[in-house]
Motif scaffolding. Structure first.
Motif, PDB file in Angstrom:
ATOM      1  N   ALA A  64       0.825  -1.180  -0.133  1.00 49.08           N
ATOM      2  CA  ALA A  64       0.063  -0.083   0.110  1.00 49.08           C
ATOM      3  C   ALA A  64       0.913   1.176  -0.090  1.00 49.08           C
ATOM      4  O   ALA A  64       0.646   2.172  -0.680  1.00 49.08           O
ATOM      5  N   ALA A  65       1.916   1.275   0.922  1.00 44.72           N
ATOM      6  CA  ALA A  65       2.994   2.321   0.854  1.00 44.72           C
ATOM      7  C   ALA A  65       3.590   2.747  -0.489  1.00 44.72           C
ATOM      8  O   ALA A  65       3.703   3.821  -0.958  1.00 44.72           O
ATOM      9  N   ALA A  66       3.936   1.611  -1.125  1.00 45.45           N
ATOM     10  CA  ALA A  66       4.440   1.577  -2.384  1.00 45.45           C
ATOM     11  C   ALA A  66       3.433   2.322  -3.666  1.00 45.45           C
ATOM     12  O   ALA A  66       3.966   2.932  -4.416  1.00 45.45           O
ATOM     13  N   GLY A  67       2.460   1.826  -3.297  1.00 43.02           N
ATOM     14  CA  GLY A  67       1.078   2.276  -4.253  1.00 43.02           C
ATOM     15  C   GLY A  67       0.756   3.741  -4.015  1.00 43.02           C
ATOM     16  O   GLY A  67       0.298   4.391  -5.239  1.00 43.02           O
ATOM     17  N   ALA A  68       1.234   4.110  -2.900  1.00 39.85           N
ATOM     18  CA  ALA A  68       0.907   5.702  -2.650  1.00 39.85           C
ATOM     19  C   ALA A  68       1.893   6.654  -3.513  1.00 39.85           C
ATOM     20  O   ALA A  68       1.473   8.041  -3.172  1.00 39.85           O
ATOM     21  N   LEU A  69       3.021   6.235  -3.591  1.00 42.79           N
ATOM     22  CA  LEU A  69       4.176   6.943  -4.058  1.00 42.79           C
ATOM     23  C   LEU A  69       3.821   7.292  -5.422  1.00 42.79           C
ATOM     24  O   LEU A  69       2.909   6.622  -6.112  1.00 42.79           O
ATOM     25  N   ASP A  70       4.382   8.542  -5.958  1.00 47.92           N
ATOM     26  CA  ASP A  70       4.149   8.793  -7.419  1.00 47.92           C
ATOM     27  C   ASP A  70       5.485   9.528  -7.923  1.00 47.92           C
ATOM     28  O   ASP A  70       6.401   9.432  -7.402  1.00 47.92           O
ATOM     29  N   GLY A  71       5.348   9.491  -9.119  1.00 44.02           N
ATOM     30  CA  GLY A  71       6.632  10.245 -10.131  1.00 44.02           C
ATOM     31  C   GLY A  71       7.995   9.230  -9.693  1.00 44.02           C
ATOM     32  O   GLY A  71       8.028   8.222  -9.488  1.00 44.02           O
ATOM     33  N   ARG A  72       8.744  10.224  -9.358  1.00 45.66           N
ATOM     34  CA  ARG A  72      10.304   9.652  -9.161  1.00 45.66           C
ATOM     35  C   ARG A  72      10.280   8.851  -8.200  1.00 45.66           C
ATOM     36  O   ARG A  72      11.348   7.834  -8.059  1.00 45.66           O
ATOM     37  N   ARG A  73       9.605   9.003  -7.040  1.00 42.91           N
ATOM     38  CA  ARG A  73       9.701   8.211  -5.771  1.00 42.91           C
ATOM     39  C   ARG A  73       9.083   6.708  -5.944  1.00 42.91           C
ATOM     40  O   ARG A  73       9.732   5.891  -5.589  1.00 42.91           O
TER      41      ARG A  73
END
Length: 480
Positions: free
Chosen positions: A305-314
């Motif tokens: 879930a945390a990985a899915g909340a990231l966007d762009g370069r992160r």
């Protein structure tokens, strides 16, 4: 990138991830044998597979299911590949935007936990880790089926029970845990875990990252031989960087999933600190806690879930760090490729359902050059030792019945003493067979009934699906 193009790209990326970590299960062959994994088509339903043997019910109902299926090897292939595909799907559902979805899919499918557990031969635990995000996502037939398949072993059943939601999740948790809980309470098989074994199974430090760094990336399994070479070259540090990135999105992770992750890390750290030894030695059923690192499975939904909340370069950085944790995973997993069925040597004993004891037969054998568990207990009712020696040190003693049988084999009135132990046949070290005369005891009715209830769980998913189909127009009308 347009929505249609993004979906197709992500589908292709997810398929690539799944194939990269499950390709050995797509290779032709008649049996799978590596360390704790021993699956072949001649498996049988036994009292031990139902949890009513000489040892605790550690592989219940996994071995019972494999024992009744006409093609256990085919089921294993579908279960592993299908679970990895479910992990990719869950990552897609939990992600936001193209890159967030790619990051979530990568963390869900490609992580040290599943790779190391596969190399240890604990395929059903890897399956449970892949399915847990789908279980945690919520109600519905898909979550119920994922919960059911994750419960092939007690650890997976408990993890899925912790992640499940709603009344349906509670009902499925009860049905999937009963087979091994009841067997553990009433079967009379004494536990063989010791405080010393808890220390042996404690999390292991990895190069440059140490123990805490290894755990941060969901690695650190106790057996260094079940670890890809890259982990010894310092690539475990990528897991530390990954966790630092995921921590930036902790507010977007459901609190319940964060609590699950905290519980998983608490158990792993307690094992590392030596706090679980007294529990393992004195509390019934606490042997489930001695391999503390495996409870990091509870952190998988939060990580995804945390990985899915990231966007762009992160999100792209998270993809890179996740892959860099075990960059050689597809190569290392080649050890899982199947072997010819003829390589699995099953003793030619006409047991007719009777209990068989082997004189000084080791619990581990070699199959096509690989170390694997003895196939005999998977094919017949064997009086099992359960003794565990690590680096030449015995950390778990043998079962009482096995010890008594070994003494009886060389003592006076051996036939009478073996018969008194309920043993029908004894196979000596020279291959000769002694008929002790004890009849077949049959399968335990309670064990069979509970296993039947476990097998019926998919019917609950069918009922859920039918209910959703009936109520869908009603729900849409309110949604409009």
């Amino acid at each position: 990138m347009r929505a249609g193009g993004s979906a197709r790209w992500l589908a292709g990326y997810g398929a690539l991830l799944v194939v990269a970590v499950t390709w050995p299960f797509l290779v032709p062959g008649g049996a799978f044998a590596l360390r704790d994994m021993m699956v072949f088509d001649a498996m049988a339903l036994t009292r031990a597979s139902l949890g009513w043997g000489d040892l605790p019910a550690r592989n219940v109902p996994q071995d019972a299911l494999l024992g009744i299926l006409p093609h256990p090897v085919l089921f294993l292939r579908f279960a592993v590949v299908g679970a990895a595909a479910c992990a990719a799907r869950a990552g897609y559902l939990l992600g936001r935007g193209t890159f967030g979805r790619a990051a979530a899919m990568t963390v869900a499918v490609w992580n040290p936990f599943v790779v190391e557990r596969l190399l240890q031969g604990q395929w059903s635990l890897a399956v449970a880790a892949w399915l847990l995000p789908l279980v945690a996502l919520g109600r519905g037939p898909a979550a119920t089926l994922a919960h059911w398949l994750a419960s092939l072993t007690p650890t997976g059943a408990l993890a899925a029970a912790c992640a499940a939601r709603g009344r349906a999740g509670l009902a499925v948790s009860a049905l999937t845990c009963l087979p091994w809980v009841v067997a553990g309470v009433f079967a009379g098989a004494g536990g063989t875990a010791s405080a010393a074994s808890a220390g042996v199974f404690a999390p292991r430090a990895e190069a440059l990252a140490g123990t805490l760094g290894a755990l941060a990336g969901l690695g650190g399994i106790w057996n260094g031989e079940a670890v890809p070479p890259s982990r010894s070259a310092g690539f475990a540090l990528a897991g530390v960087a990954l966790l630092a990135l995921l921590a930036l999105a902790w507010r977007d992770v459901p609190r319940r999933w964060l609590a699950l992750a905290a519980a998983g890390f608490a158990l792993a750290l307690a094992s590392w600190a030596g706090l679980t030894g007294p529990l393992v030695a004195h509390v019934p059923g606490a042997g489930l806690l001695r391999d503390g690192q495996k409870w990091l499975i509870l952190a998988v939904p939060a990580y995804v879930a945390a990985a899915g909340a990231l966007d762009g370069r992160r999100a792209l950085a998270a993809c890179a760090f996740a892959l860099l944790q075990v960059p050689d995973a597809p190569v290392a997993l080649a050890a899982l490729t199947p072997v010819p069925a003829a390589a699995v040597e099953i003793p030619a004993v006409d047991d007719r359902g009777r209990d068989v004891v082997f004189e000084s037969r080791p619990a581990l054998t070699r199959v096509a050059g690989r170390v694997a568990v003895d196939p005999a207990p998977k094919a017949m009712n064997v009086v099992e030792s359960g003794a565990l020696a690590v680096d030449g040190v015995v950390v778990d003693p043998p079962s009482a019945r096995w010890s008594a049988a070994q003494v009886a084999l060389d003592g006076p009135d051996s036939l009478g003493r073996l018969r008194g132990l309920g043993i029908g046949l004894a196979v000596r070290a020279d291959g000769s067979v002694v008929d002790a005369g004890a009849p077949a005891r049959g399968l335990p009715p309670v064990g069979v009934a509970l296993f039947a209830l476990w097998c019926a769980v998919p019917l609950l998913a069918c009922v859920q699906g039918h209910t959703l189909k009936i109520n869908r127009p009603h729900l849409h009308r309110y949604a409009d």
